[in-house]
Design an enzyme around this catalytic site. Structure first.
Site, PDB file in Angstrom:
ATOM      1  CD  GLU A 118      -2.848  -1.391   2.364  1.00  0.00           C
ATOM      2  OE1 GLU A 118      -2.646  -0.524   3.370  1.00  0.00           O
ATOM      3  OE2 GLU A 118      -3.624  -2.248   2.586  1.00  0.00           O
ATOM      4  CG  ASN A 131      -0.618  -7.241  -1.409  1.00  0.00           C
ATOM      5  OD1 ASN A 131      -1.112  -7.749  -1.924  1.00  0.00           O
ATOM      6  ND2 ASN A 131      -1.058  -7.055  -0.084  1.00  0.00           N
ATOM      7  CG  HIS A 160      -9.832  -5.459   0.860  1.00  0.00           C
ATOM      8  ND1 HIS A 160     -10.050  -6.738   1.646  1.00  0.00           N
ATOM      9  CD2 HIS A 160      -8.417  -5.344   0.844  1.00  0.00           C
ATOM     10  CE1 HIS A 160      -8.986  -7.191   2.302  1.00  0.00           C
ATOM     11  NE2 HIS A 160      -8.100  -6.229   1.917  1.00  0.00           N
ATOM     12  CD  GLU A 169      -4.649  -7.852   2.078  1.00  0.00           C
ATOM     13  OE1 GLU A 169      -5.651  -7.086   2.327  1.00  0.00           O
ATOM     14  OE2 GLU A 169      -3.406  -7.606   1.961  1.00  0.00           O
ATOM     15  CG  ASP A 215     -12.864  -8.919   2.166  1.00  0.00           C
ATOM     16  OD1 ASP A 215     -12.605  -7.848   1.329  1.00  0.00           O
ATOM     17  OD2 ASP A 215     -12.398  -8.941   3.223  1.00  0.00           O
TER      18      ASP A 215
HETATM   19  O1  G3I Z   1      -3.088  -6.577  19.051  1.00  0.00           O
HETATM   20  C1  G3I Z   1      -4.260  -5.750  19.488  1.00  0.00           C
HETATM   21  C2  G3I Z   1      -4.589  -6.368  20.702  1.00  0.00           C
HETATM   22  O2  G3I Z   1      -3.623  -5.915  21.984  1.00  0.00           O
HETATM   23  C3  G3I Z   1      -5.860  -5.114  21.451  1.00  0.00           C
HETATM   24  O3  G3I Z   1      -6.435  -5.901  22.641  1.00  0.00           O
HETATM   25  C4  G3I Z   1      -6.716  -5.269  20.205  1.00  0.00           C
HETATM   26  C5  G3I Z   1      -8.023  -4.321  20.792  1.00  0.00           C
HETATM   27  O4  G3I Z   1      -8.528  -3.611  19.701  1.00  0.00           O
HETATM   28  O5  G3I Z   1      -6.351  -4.796  18.989  1.00  0.00           O
HETATM   29  C6  G3I Z   1      -5.373  -5.550  18.624  1.00  0.00           C
HETATM   30  O6  G3I Z   1      -4.858  -5.132  17.440  1.00  0.00           O
HETATM   31  C7  G3I Z   1      -5.596  -5.343  16.171  1.00  0.00           C
HETATM   32  C8  G3I Z   1      -5.221  -5.996  15.288  1.00  0.00           C
HETATM   33  O7  G3I Z   1      -5.710  -6.173  13.990  1.00  0.00           O
HETATM   34  C9  G3I Z   1      -4.661  -7.526  15.737  1.00  0.00           C
HETATM   35  O8  G3I Z   1      -5.877  -8.037  15.994  1.00  0.00           O
HETATM   36  C10 G3I Z   1      -5.963  -3.866  15.651  1.00  0.00           C
HETATM   37  O9  G3I Z   1      -6.918  -3.010  16.562  1.00  0.00           O
HETATM   38  C11 G3I Z   1      -6.580  -4.010  14.457  1.00  0.00           C
HETATM   39  O10 G3I Z   1      -6.815  -2.613  13.935  1.00  0.00           O
HETATM   40  C12 G3I Z   1      -6.014  -4.854  13.546  1.00  0.00           C
HETATM   41  O11 G3I Z   1      -6.839  -5.066  12.116  1.00  0.00           O
HETATM   42  C13 G3I Z   1      -6.163  -5.395  11.132  1.00  0.00           C
HETATM   43  C14 G3I Z   1      -5.929  -4.459   9.968  1.00  0.00           C
HETATM   44  O12 G3I Z   1      -5.237  -5.067   8.964  1.00  0.00           O
HETATM   45  C15 G3I Z   1      -4.993  -3.435  10.327  1.00  0.00           C
HETATM   46  O13 G3I Z   1      -4.871  -2.505   9.440  1.00  0.00           O
HETATM   47  C16 G3I Z   1      -6.873  -6.685  10.515  1.00  0.00           C
HETATM   48  O14 G3I Z   1      -6.953  -7.483  11.599  1.00  0.00           O
HETATM   49  C17 G3I Z   1      -6.138  -7.410   9.411  1.00  0.00           C
HETATM   50  O15 G3I Z   1      -7.194  -8.189   8.630  1.00  0.00           O
HETATM   51  C18 G3I Z   1      -6.155  -5.921   8.510  1.00  0.00           C
HETATM   52  O16 G3I Z   1      -5.352  -6.624   7.179  1.00  0.00           O
HETATM   53  C19 G3I Z   1      -5.238  -5.617   6.191  1.00  0.00           C
HETATM   54  C20 G3I Z   1      -4.043  -6.095   5.549  1.00  0.00           C
HETATM   55  O17 G3I Z   1      -2.927  -6.324   6.182  1.00  0.00           O
HETATM   56  C21 G3I Z   1      -3.689  -5.204   4.473  1.00  0.00           C
HETATM   57  N1  G3I Z   1      -4.602  -4.735   3.424  1.00  0.00           N
HETATM   58  C22 G3I Z   1      -5.937  -4.520   4.098  1.00  0.00           C
HETATM   59  C23 G3I Z   1      -6.336  -5.337   5.122  1.00  0.00           C
HETATM   60  C24 G3I Z   1      -7.594  -4.944   5.767  1.00  0.00           C
HETATM   61  O18 G3I Z   1      -7.621  -3.679   6.771  1.00  0.00           O
END
Ligand code: G3I
Length: 320
Positions: free
Chosen positions: A131, A172, A208, A238, A240
């Protein structure tokens, strides 16, 4: 037949899914994740990112990433590794550090060398840079771009190639699946890396999408061709397709059509090696927490029941 079985039968390398560590305590979830007829590949959704792997400078933590890598190995599934350089999910020592070009390049190289070396031989591909582009195709403002300039991209690819010469190296991004300025920007990134004499193997199309406004199969296929013309492969990384909730029969039918046209674009493109969905069940999709009021983006519902989208994908892969 399953999704991966059908993909393999038409010469694709894999059909797979993202997963994440917290979900692995859900035994019913894991039993479908382990279903290799459907999933011949998995991607860790979070646990190989910078904040997870180098939370403080030069201290590396691979436990969660290793859990998913070992699961893939035990199942005989390919692993897509995700990701090395991104503007999101960076630890504060990176985002709040005081950097010069030289010190940030050194930190970037140290991160990539350590992470790629750790997973050497385990990944089919790495998303090296994720990105880097704005919607208009210009470079996104980030610590990387502001401190190093566009050279951070070929530096990252060269460092990854040196650490593991056999892994496929991908750029990506999202909204590069259809023609326009951002797709042109992605093609220009491939050309930039090549102009440095550095290896780049693929473009990852995140895909997406939104039910009813998914780009057409022909536009997706011609955009894939604009990348493969540069001598690289492509993959849907990715996928969906979200909707405004609540889901209805009509939305589920349109979603199946949209999955089918997207998978169909990869099927008709020789250089499209595989397809990854960004988790397989609505229970663990990232969508509702990011887009309020939207969801139901995956091919299985939150109770692990297959939606019409599953059949849309399977049929597009030539399976029954
Ligand atoms: O690790 C913390 C945890 O300690 C805390 O308790 C919890 C409370 O909210 O948050 C946890 O972190 C979260 C993390 O995922 C791990 O679960 C973040 O808040 C959350 O924002 C994060 O979201 C991820 C996102 O990327 C972040 O940008 C999604 O799971 C993940 O599926 C998503 O994946 C991205 C790709 O990497 C790149 N392309 C877009 C895609 C979708 O956003």
């Amino acid at each position: 037949a399953g999704l991966d079985t059908a993909a393999a039968a038409i010469g694709k390398l894999y059909f797979g899914t993202a997963t994440d560590n917290p979900e692995l305590t859900d035994t019913a979830y894991v039993s479908q994740l382990n279903n290799t007829a459907d999933f011949g590949q998995i991607t860790p959704g979070n646990s190989q990112k910078w904040d997870a792997t180098e939370p403080s400078q030069n201290t590396f933590t691979f436990a969660n990433g290793d859990t998913i890598a070992k699961l893939a190995e035990a199942n005989g599934q390919k692993l897509r590794c995700h990701n090395l350089v991104w503007h999101n999910q960076l630890p504060s020592w990176v985002t709040s550090g005081t950097w010069t070009n030289a010190t940030l390049v050194a930190a970037l190289k140290n991160h990539i060398t350590n992470v790629v070396t750790h997973y050497k031989g385990q990944c089919y591909a790495w998303d090296v840079v994720n990105e880097a582009l704005n919607e208009d195709g210009t470079y996104r403002t980030s610590i990387w771009y502001e401190t190093i300039g566009e050279a951070y991209i070929p530096i990252a690819f060269a460092t990854a190639a040196a650490a593991d010469p056999n892994v496929k190296l991908y750029y990506n991004d999202y909204n590069i699946e259809y023609s326009g300025s951002k797709a042109t920007g992605a093609a220009n990134i491939v050309k930039l890396i090549q102009s440095y004499g550095v290896k780049v193997d693929g473009v990852g199309l995140q895909s997406h999408f939104i039910v009813g406004s998914t780009p057409s199969q022909s536009n997706q296929a011609s955009t894939m061709a604009s990348y493969t013309a540069l001598g690289v492969e492509v993959a849907i990384t990715e996928l969906d397709i979200r909707m405004t909730l609540p889901s209805t029969d009509a939305l589920l039918a349109q979603q199946s059509t949209d999955y089918s046209s997207t998978v169909g674009a990869c099927v008709e493109t020789k250089g499209c090696v595989g397809i990854t969905i960004w988790d397989w069940t609505d229970k663990y999709s990232w969508v509702p927490s990011t887009f309020s009021g939207q969801g139901a983006a995956c091919p299985w519902d939150a109770n692990f029941v297959k939606k019409p989208a599953y059949t849309g994908i399977l049929t597009a892969l030539g399976g029954t």
